[in-house]
Motif scaffolding. Structure first.
Motif, PDB file in Angstrom:
ATOM      1  N   ASN A 170       0.653  13.656   2.731  1.00 13.06           N
ATOM      2  CA  ASN A 170       1.989  13.722   2.125  1.00 13.06           C
ATOM      3  C   ASN A 170       2.117  12.995   0.783  1.00 13.06           C
ATOM      4  O   ASN A 170       3.178  13.006   0.178  1.00 13.06           O
ATOM      5  CB  ASN A 170       3.048  13.190   3.103  1.00 13.06           C
ATOM      6  CG  ASN A 170       2.833  11.743   3.462  1.00 13.06           C
ATOM      7  OD1 ASN A 170       2.094  11.018   2.812  1.00 13.06           O
ATOM      8  ND2 ASN A 170       3.494  11.312   4.527  1.00 13.06           N
ATOM      9  N   GLY A 171       1.072  12.345   0.320  1.00 11.94           N
ATOM     10  CA  GLY A 171       1.105  11.661  -0.967  1.00 11.94           C
ATOM     11  C   GLY A 171       1.845  10.330  -0.968  1.00 11.94           C
ATOM     12  O   GLY A 171       1.978   9.702  -2.005  1.00 11.94           O
ATOM     13  N   LYS A 172       2.319   9.889   0.186  1.00  8.25           N
ATOM     14  CA  LYS A 172       3.033   8.613   0.272  1.00  8.25           C
ATOM     15  C   LYS A 172       2.065   7.464  -0.042  1.00  8.25           C
ATOM     16  O   LYS A 172       0.955   7.414   0.475  1.00  8.25           O
ATOM     17  CB  LYS A 172       3.625   8.435   1.672  1.00  8.25           C
ATOM     18  CG  LYS A 172       4.403   7.166   1.833  1.00  8.25           C
ATOM     19  CD  LYS A 172       4.970   7.032   3.241  1.00  8.25           C
ATOM     20  CE  LYS A 172       5.617   5.670   3.418  1.00  8.25           C
ATOM     21  NZ  LYS A 172       6.024   5.444   4.808  1.00  8.25           N
ATOM     22  N   THR A 173       2.528   6.556  -0.901  1.00  8.49           N
ATOM     23  CA  THR A 173       1.682   5.461  -1.354  1.00  8.49           C
ATOM     24  C   THR A 173       2.319   4.121  -1.027  1.00  8.49           C
ATOM     25  O   THR A 173       3.520   3.950  -1.184  1.00  8.49           O
ATOM     26  CB  THR A 173       1.455   5.557  -2.882  1.00  8.49           C
ATOM     27  OG1 THR A 173       0.813   6.801  -3.172  1.00  8.49           O
ATOM     28  CG2 THR A 173       0.602   4.420  -3.402  1.00  8.49           C
ATOM     29  N   ILE A 174       1.484   3.191  -0.588  1.00 10.73           N
ATOM     30  CA  ILE A 174       1.932   1.813  -0.424  1.00 10.73           C
ATOM     31  C   ILE A 174       1.101   0.943  -1.352  1.00 10.73           C
ATOM     32  O   ILE A 174      -0.067   1.232  -1.616  1.00 10.73           O
ATOM     33  CB  ILE A 174       1.807   1.308   1.031  1.00 10.73           C
ATOM     34  CG1 ILE A 174       0.359   1.346   1.499  1.00 10.73           C
ATOM     35  CG2 ILE A 174       2.694   2.083   1.967  1.00 10.73           C
ATOM     36  CD1 ILE A 174       0.108   0.495   2.710  1.00 10.73           C
ATOM     37  N   VAL A 175       1.711  -0.116  -1.850  1.00 13.02           N
ATOM     38  CA  VAL A 175       1.027  -1.057  -2.728  1.00 13.02           C
ATOM     39  C   VAL A 175       1.287  -2.457  -2.197  1.00 13.02           C
ATOM     40  O   VAL A 175       2.435  -2.824  -1.949  1.00 13.02           O
ATOM     41  CB  VAL A 175       1.533  -0.939  -4.182  1.00 13.02           C
ATOM     42  CG1 VAL A 175       0.860  -1.971  -5.071  1.00 13.02           C
ATOM     43  CG2 VAL A 175       1.304   0.468  -4.715  1.00 13.02           C
ATOM     44  N   ILE A 176       0.217  -3.222  -2.026  1.00 14.70           N
ATOM     45  CA  ILE A 176       0.326  -4.608  -1.563  1.00 14.70           C
ATOM     46  C   ILE A 176      -0.436  -5.489  -2.538  1.00 14.70           C
ATOM     47  O   ILE A 176      -1.632  -5.294  -2.766  1.00 14.70           O
ATOM     48  CB  ILE A 176      -0.238  -4.781  -0.142  1.00 14.70           C
ATOM     49  CG1 ILE A 176       0.471  -3.853   0.839  1.00 14.70           C
ATOM     50  CG2 ILE A 176      -0.109  -6.241   0.302  1.00 14.70           C
ATOM     51  CD1 ILE A 176      -0.150  -3.814   2.211  1.00 14.70           C
ATOM     52  N   ASN A 177       0.255  -6.463  -3.100  1.00 11.49           N
ATOM     53  CA  ASN A 177      -0.372  -7.407  -4.012  1.00 11.49           C
ATOM     54  C   ASN A 177      -0.830  -8.640  -3.250  1.00 11.49           C
ATOM     55  O   ASN A 177      -0.113  -9.146  -2.394  1.00 11.49           O
ATOM     56  CB  ASN A 177       0.612  -7.828  -5.109  1.00 11.49           C
ATOM     57  CG  ASN A 177       0.942  -6.683  -6.020  1.00 11.49           C
ATOM     58  OD1 ASN A 177       0.054  -5.986  -6.494  1.00 11.49           O
ATOM     59  ND2 ASN A 177       2.218  -6.453  -6.249  1.00 11.49           N
ATOM     60  N   GLY A 178      -2.011  -9.125  -3.584  1.00  9.79           N
ATOM     61  CA  GLY A 178      -2.552 -10.325  -2.965  1.00  9.79           C
ATOM     62  C   GLY A 178      -3.279 -10.017  -1.687  1.00  9.79           C
ATOM     63  O   GLY A 178      -2.688  -9.567  -0.724  1.00  9.79           O
ATOM     64  N   GLY A 179      -4.560 -10.230  -1.663  1.00 14.85           N
ATOM     65  CA  GLY A 179      -5.367  -9.992  -0.472  1.00 14.85           C
ATOM     66  C   GLY A 179      -6.206 -11.211  -0.155  1.00 14.85           C
ATOM     67  O   GLY A 179      -6.559 -11.978  -1.049  1.00 14.85           O
TER      68      GLY A 179
END
Length: 131
Positions: free
Chosen positions: A54-63
Motif C-alpha cells: 500500500n505504500g504506507k511509510t513509517i519513519v523513526i529517528n534514533g536507533g
C-alpha cells in the motif's frame, strides 16, 4: 584556505548521505546514518519502512546499535516507535543473513531481508510511489 574548506565540506557530507537499502517480501527499508563509519555507539540513524502492498511509510529517528557478542562488530539497529509501542530490529545473524523483527506489544513477526543497492532501492520506491 579553499582546500581546507573543501575537505571539511566533503567529509561532513560523507555522513549526511550514508545509508543502506533493504528489501523483504513485504517491505522496502532505508536506514540512513549520520554516524562516523565503524561507530558502534552512534544513535544518529533513521529507519524508513515502506509497505509494498500500500505504500504506507513509517519513519523513526534514533536507533540503538546492536553489537555482536562474538565479533564485537555492529550487526544492526533497533528502532522503537513510542506512539505504537512497536519496535523494529534489522540485524544480521552469524551466517551474514539479515532479518527484520517487528515486535508488537503481544506478538512478533520475523522476515528475511536482503541488502539492495541504493539504485535498486530508488527504483523500487519510485515504482511504489507511482501506484
Amino acid at each position: 584556505m579553499y582546500i581546507k574548506f573543501f575537505i571539511i565540506f566533503f567529509v561532513s557530507n560523507l555522513f549526511i548521505y550514508a545509508g543502506a537499502g533493504f528489501e523483504s517480501d513485504n517491505y522496502l527499508i532505508w536506514i540512513s546514518s549520520k554516524c562516523p563509519e565503524q561507530s558502534k555507539t552512534c544513535t544518529n540513524v533513521t529507519y524508513m519502512q515502506t509497505q509494498k502492498n500500500n505504500g504506507k511509510t513509517i519513519v523513526i529517528n534514533g536507533g540503538e546499535p546492536i553489537v555482536g557478542t562474538l565479533s564485537g562488530n555492529l550487526i544492526g539497529y533497533t528502532f522503537k516507535d513510542i506512539k505504537t509501542e512497536i519496535s523494529y530490529e534489522l540485524s544480521m545473524d552469524l551466517d551474514s543473513v539479515y532479518y527484520l523483527y517487528i515486535r508488537f506489544p503481544r506478538r512478533m513477526e520475523k522476515e528475511k531481508v536482503k541488502r539492495i543497492t541504493d539504485q535498486e532501492y530508488q527504483i523500487k520506491i519510485s515504482q511504489l510511489n507511482k501506484k
